[in-house]
Design a protein around this motif. Structure first.
Motif, PDB file in Angstrom:
ATOM      1  N   ILE A  21       3.750 -17.883  52.430  1.00 45.59           N
ATOM      2  CA  ILE A  21       4.141 -16.927  51.392  1.00 45.59           C
ATOM      3  C   ILE A  21       5.197 -15.999  51.986  1.00 45.59           C
ATOM      4  O   ILE A  21       4.951 -15.331  52.995  1.00 45.59           O
ATOM      5  CB  ILE A  21       2.948 -16.116  50.880  1.00 45.59           C
ATOM      6  CG1 ILE A  21       1.867 -17.058  50.333  1.00 45.59           C
ATOM      7  CG2 ILE A  21       3.407 -15.116  49.814  1.00 45.59           C
ATOM      8  CD1 ILE A  21       0.551 -16.355  50.056  1.00 45.59           C
ATOM      9  N   ILE A  22       6.359 -15.990  51.349  1.00 45.73           N
ATOM     10  CA  ILE A  22       7.470 -15.149  51.781  1.00 45.73           C
ATOM     11  C   ILE A  22       7.615 -13.988  50.800  1.00 45.73           C
ATOM     12  O   ILE A  22       7.792 -14.207  49.605  1.00 45.73           O
ATOM     13  CB  ILE A  22       8.789 -15.941  51.806  1.00 45.73           C
ATOM     14  CG1 ILE A  22       8.694 -17.138  52.743  1.00 45.73           C
ATOM     15  CG2 ILE A  22       9.953 -15.025  52.190  1.00 45.73           C
ATOM     16  CD1 ILE A  22       9.881 -18.091  52.638  1.00 45.73           C
ATOM     17  N   ALA A  23       7.540 -12.772  51.303  1.00 47.52           N
ATOM     18  CA  ALA A  23       7.900 -11.600  50.496  1.00 47.52           C
ATOM     19  C   ALA A  23       9.335 -11.259  50.862  1.00 47.52           C
ATOM     20  O   ALA A  23       9.715 -11.283  52.040  1.00 47.52           O
ATOM     21  CB  ALA A  23       6.978 -10.427  50.796  1.00 47.52           C
ATOM     22  N   VAL A  24      10.133 -10.974  49.849  1.00 49.88           N
ATOM     23  CA  VAL A  24      11.548 -10.690  50.114  1.00 49.88           C
ATOM     24  C   VAL A  24      11.972  -9.417  49.388  1.00 49.88           C
ATOM     25  O   VAL A  24      11.702  -9.229  48.209  1.00 49.88           O
ATOM     26  CB  VAL A  24      12.443 -11.897  49.724  1.00 49.88           C
ATOM     27  CG1 VAL A  24      12.329 -12.233  48.249  1.00 49.88           C
ATOM     28  CG2 VAL A  24      13.889 -11.646  50.105  1.00 49.88           C
ATOM     29  N   ASP A  25      12.582  -8.542  50.156  1.00 47.69           N
ATOM     30  CA  ASP A  25      13.184  -7.337  49.603  1.00 47.69           C
ATOM     31  C   ASP A  25      14.463  -7.737  48.869  1.00 47.69           C
ATOM     32  O   ASP A  25      15.010  -8.815  49.104  1.00 47.69           O
ATOM     33  CB  ASP A  25      13.500  -6.364  50.752  1.00 47.69           C
ATOM     34  CG  ASP A  25      14.225  -5.118  50.291  1.00 47.69           C
ATOM     35  OD1 ASP A  25      13.778  -4.505  49.309  1.00 47.69           O
ATOM     36  OD2 ASP A  25      15.237  -4.761  50.920  1.00 47.69           O
ATOM     37  N   PHE A  26      14.933  -6.884  48.000  1.00 48.83           N
ATOM     38  CA  PHE A  26      16.115  -7.225  47.214  1.00 48.83           C
ATOM     39  C   PHE A  26      17.395  -6.634  47.809  1.00 48.83           C
ATOM     40  O   PHE A  26      18.258  -7.365  48.288  1.00 48.83           O
ATOM     41  CB  PHE A  26      15.930  -6.771  45.764  1.00 48.83           C
ATOM     42  CG  PHE A  26      17.048  -7.199  44.866  1.00 48.83           C
ATOM     43  CD1 PHE A  26      17.231  -8.535  44.559  1.00 48.83           C
ATOM     44  CD2 PHE A  26      17.935  -6.276  44.345  1.00 48.83           C
ATOM     45  CE1 PHE A  26      18.279  -8.952  43.743  1.00 48.83           C
ATOM     46  CE2 PHE A  26      18.977  -6.665  43.526  1.00 48.83           C
ATOM     47  CZ  PHE A  26      19.151  -8.012  43.220  1.00 48.83           C
ATOM     48  N   ASP A  27      17.511  -5.315  47.789  1.00 47.10           N
ATOM     49  CA  ASP A  27      18.758  -4.659  48.180  1.00 47.10           C
ATOM     50  C   ASP A  27      19.056  -4.840  49.665  1.00 47.10           C
ATOM     51  O   ASP A  27      18.238  -4.538  50.518  1.00 47.10           O
ATOM     52  CB  ASP A  27      18.710  -3.174  47.817  1.00 47.10           C
ATOM     53  CG  ASP A  27      18.685  -2.962  46.316  1.00 47.10           C
ATOM     54  OD1 ASP A  27      19.490  -3.612  45.622  1.00 47.10           O
ATOM     55  OD2 ASP A  27      17.859  -2.169  45.834  1.00 47.10           O
ATOM     56  N   ASP A  28      20.237  -5.354  49.936  1.00 49.75           N
ATOM     57  CA  ASP A  28      20.751  -5.628  51.277  1.00 49.75           C
ATOM     58  C   ASP A  28      19.963  -6.696  52.028  1.00 49.75           C
ATOM     59  O   ASP A  28      20.120  -6.854  53.237  1.00 49.75           O
ATOM     60  CB  ASP A  28      20.864  -4.349  52.122  1.00 49.75           C
ATOM     61  CG  ASP A  28      22.022  -3.485  51.657  1.00 49.75           C
ATOM     62  OD1 ASP A  28      22.982  -4.037  51.074  1.00 49.75           O
ATOM     63  OD2 ASP A  28      21.976  -2.264  51.864  1.00 49.75           O
ATOM     64  N   THR A  29      19.147  -7.456  51.289  1.00 52.72           N
ATOM     65  CA  THR A  29      18.483  -8.617  51.866  1.00 52.72           C
ATOM     66  C   THR A  29      18.957  -9.871  51.153  1.00 52.72           C
ATOM     67  O   THR A  29      19.470 -10.787  51.780  1.00 52.72           O
ATOM     68  CB  THR A  29      16.949  -8.480  51.794  1.00 52.72           C
ATOM     69  OG1 THR A  29      16.555  -7.292  52.503  1.00 52.72           O
ATOM     70  CG2 THR A  29      16.264  -9.689  52.419  1.00 52.72           C
ATOM     71  N   ILE A  30      18.833  -9.890  49.816  1.00 54.37           N
ATOM     72  CA  ILE A  30      19.387 -11.008  49.042  1.00 54.37           C
ATOM     73  C   ILE A  30      20.457 -10.545  48.054  1.00 54.37           C
ATOM     74  O   ILE A  30      21.034 -11.354  47.343  1.00 54.37           O
ATOM     75  CB  ILE A  30      18.283 -11.816  48.321  1.00 54.37           C
ATOM     76  CG1 ILE A  30      17.480 -10.953  47.363  1.00 54.37           C
ATOM     77  CG2 ILE A  30      17.393 -12.514  49.347  1.00 54.37           C
ATOM     78  CD1 ILE A  30      16.498 -11.740  46.500  1.00 54.37           C
ATOM     79  N   ASN A  31      20.717  -9.252  48.014  1.00 53.60           N
ATOM     80  CA  ASN A  31      21.769  -8.678  47.170  1.00 53.60           C
ATOM     81  C   ASN A  31      22.558  -7.688  48.018  1.00 53.60           C
ATOM     82  O   ASN A  31      21.975  -6.803  48.646  1.00 53.60           O
ATOM     83  CB  ASN A  31      21.143  -7.964  45.968  1.00 53.60           C
ATOM     84  CG  ASN A  31      22.168  -7.222  45.149  1.00 53.60           C
ATOM     85  OD1 ASN A  31      23.218  -7.746  44.835  1.00 53.60           O
ATOM     86  ND2 ASN A  31      21.862  -5.994  44.793  1.00 53.60           N
ATOM     87  N   ASN A  32      23.870  -7.825  48.040  1.00 53.85           N
ATOM     88  CA  ASN A  32      24.708  -6.971  48.865  1.00 53.85           C
ATOM     89  C   ASN A  32      24.885  -5.606  48.198  1.00 53.85           C
ATOM     90  O   ASN A  32      25.958  -5.267  47.712  1.00 53.85           O
ATOM     91  CB  ASN A  32      26.043  -7.655  49.126  1.00 53.85           C
ATOM     92  CG  ASN A  32      26.795  -7.026  50.270  1.00 53.85           C
ATOM     93  OD1 ASN A  32      26.299  -6.115  50.920  1.00 53.85           O
ATOM     94  ND2 ASN A  32      27.985  -7.516  50.508  1.00 53.85           N
ATOM     95  N   TYR A  33      23.838  -4.823  48.196  1.00 52.37           N
ATOM     96  CA  TYR A  33      23.770  -3.544  47.494  1.00 52.37           C
ATOM     97  C   TYR A  33      24.716  -2.494  48.074  1.00 52.37           C
ATOM     98  O   TYR A  33      25.423  -1.811  47.346  1.00 52.37           O
ATOM     99  CB  TYR A  33      22.333  -3.034  47.521  1.00 52.37           C
ATOM    100  CG  TYR A  33      22.130  -1.688  46.894  1.00 52.37           C
ATOM    101  CD1 TYR A  33      22.131  -1.543  45.514  1.00 52.37           C
ATOM    102  CD2 TYR A  33      21.937  -0.561  47.684  1.00 52.37           C
ATOM    103  CE1 TYR A  33      21.936  -0.303  44.924  1.00 52.37           C
ATOM    104  CE2 TYR A  33      21.746   0.684  47.102  1.00 52.37           C
ATOM    105  CZ  TYR A  33      21.751   0.807  45.734  1.00 52.37           C
ATOM    106  OH  TYR A  33      21.564   2.029  45.160  1.00 52.37           O
ATOM    107  N   SER A  34      24.737  -2.357  49.389  1.00 51.97           N
ATOM    108  CA  SER A  34      25.502  -1.270  50.007  1.00 51.97           C
ATOM    109  C   SER A  34      26.971  -1.623  50.247  1.00 51.97           C
ATOM    110  O   SER A  34      27.728  -0.778  50.709  1.00 51.97           O
ATOM    111  CB  SER A  34      24.856  -0.867  51.338  1.00 51.97           C
ATOM    112  OG  SER A  34      24.968  -1.920  52.265  1.00 51.97           O
TER     113      SER A  34
END
Length: 127
Positions: A21-34
């Protein structure tokens, strides 16, 4: 001091359950937020490969809410990233906690390169 190896823990879980089971953060992990040009496509590809080769289940684990959460879910859909849960444990786990149950967390603030390396190694050895 001896600490457990992330890879050894993942290997043990995978060998027992034939899944992780993989938990994944969104911002700056799979989305280039910054806007710092992190290689989010690499992380997305690694997750997809884990789903395909390791029967990995994915939990989107983010502090986003409401419309921002919907944007994150739609972003995952547009990148063909299948989510098995959002901010909660999988239905198959009766885990009474606000923190979702997972085997590995992919998060830009939580040793992301080392976690990706452990996943790559698991894919090479078991995928």
């Amino acid at each position: 001091m001896k600490l457990p190896s992330l890879f050894d823990k993942l290997l043990k879980v995978y060998d027992k359950h034939r899944s992780i089971i993989i938990a994944v953060d969104f911002d700056d992990t799979i989305n280039n937020y910054s806007g710092q040009n992190f290689d989010v496509e690499y992380v997305i590809a690694l997750i997809k490969e884990s789903q395909r080769l390791l029967n990995a289940k994915v939990i989107l684990f983010t502090c986003r809410e409401n419309n921002l959460l919907e944007e994150a879910i739609n972003y995952c859909k547009s990148h063909n990233l299948k989510l098995d849960a959002v901010n909660e444990s999988l239905e198959t786990y009766d885990y009474p906690s606000r923190k979702p149950f997972y085997n590995i967390l992919l998060d830009d603030k939580a040793c992301l390169p080392e976690c990706c390396e452990a996943l790559e190694r698991l894919i090479c050895e078991r995928g």
